[in-house]
Write an enzyme that holds these catalytic residues in place. Sequence first.
Site, PDB file in Angstrom:
ATOM      1  N   HIS A  76       0.195   8.980   3.910  1.00  0.00           N
ATOM      2  CA  HIS A  76       0.508   8.060   5.003  1.00  0.00           C
ATOM      3  C   HIS A  76      -0.649   7.966   5.993  1.00  0.00           C
ATOM      4  O   HIS A  76      -0.688   7.059   6.837  1.00  0.00           O
ATOM      5  CB  HIS A  76       1.772   8.552   5.720  1.00  0.00           C
ATOM      6  N   ASP A 125       5.728  -4.529 -13.412  1.00  0.00           N
ATOM      7  CA  ASP A 125       5.745  -4.581 -14.875  1.00  0.00           C
ATOM      8  C   ASP A 125       4.332  -4.314 -15.387  1.00  0.00           C
ATOM      9  O   ASP A 125       3.430  -5.126 -15.191  1.00  0.00           O
ATOM     10  CB  ASP A 125       6.243  -5.958 -15.322  1.00  0.00           C
TER      11      ASP A 125
END
Length: 435
Positions: A161, A375
Amino acid sequence: MSLSRSLVTSVCKKIIKPYFPTPISLRCHKLSYIDQALDGIYNPCAFFYPKLSNTWSNKSSNVISEHLEKSLSKVLAHYYPLAGKLNDNVSVDCNDNGVEFYITKIDCPMSEILNDPYADKEDLVYPKGVPNTYSYDGSLAVFQVSYFNCGGIAVSSCMTHKVVDGYTICNFLYDWATIARNPNSKLPSRIFNGSSFYPPTKDDLSDITNHVMPEREECLSKSFCFSSSKLAALKAKVISQSEVQNPTDTEVVLAFIYQRAMATKKVISGSIRPSILKQAVSLRPPLPETTMGNAISLISIITSEENEMDLPRVVGKLRKSKEEFRQKYRHAQTNEFAATTIGQYREMADMIVNNPCHDLYRFSSLIKFPLYDVDFGWGKPEKVSAASNGSIKNNFWLIDSKSRDGVEVLSCMKEQDMLALESDEEFLQFASPSN
């Protein structure tokens, strides 16, 4: 019960470097004020693909791994700070050292994970010890592909982060998959220029970091799903008793969870527990959508009295907080963004410091991010776990359901609180455990 780590075998570690060297002009990436204020927790995200498409069903694990490695190398060239080295809390040396990429085999069918909402997914599909850690001696981003004995695979990532927020992580993963499907794909512009909007500081920011970032605790993680019909019912409940006539999916879900969590806490303790709801919100806009890194701020509401706990009132207070937040930026010049955002962070830290007996509930929403479109060439994921963890109390992530017409909530709570919530009759009227 947790699945045993001994099921993970044949661990192989590689270092993947950016496909193109980072230009000299970009070698020193200055951290922005927001980067400096945030801690470096490694946020986990995993994608589960139980059955590969016919084209890939006969491919060996070596071929699949190489496919992921090549596309990862190419996308890293666009997200070059992740392949560098952090210099204290000042900058990233974008030296193209690369990122860690693990290849593992897991000796169990994927269904043992997907069918058990309490399974510790990160224990198996993430590199050991990386998810949700605040300190890691390895790369700034760590990836793993896991092959199950049923033929399914999982692809996971953990990114610090300190360098990226949820928006950047989602774009990275989507871009990675895009390149995997078509190596010649032209990606949208991705610019790591947060420091131009939020200049870094030499001041000690521990007063913000220590109170805004969560502490690690022993908790339970579980997923819940809100169907489209249940979302509609919650919105109707709000509309009938509130001035908010167009509540969003995010507003009604997080307000409902917050309300029911407080209600179950009241049952346990015998009286209302004063509480704070904190939500992370993206600063794009007003910042350009091309801005990568950390560009987030915080909004919050506080609940001290029982008459403030009803759902329409919680949604109303949340909407008011959002509108006040937007109003601050609507009239701010670009050179005023920094002062406005810093003020938001300090207000949040002060609220927590001044209300030490209040329970804190943390919410982040990834709704509308195309996580179920990740995908890599063999089809869309059966399951996305954006923050499966067991260490951050009262932490909730909202993502779209696979059907795109509902909302899935990834929840982390103390065991007693989780058991109370999932036994709450009103909660179960709208939410159902998801596998």
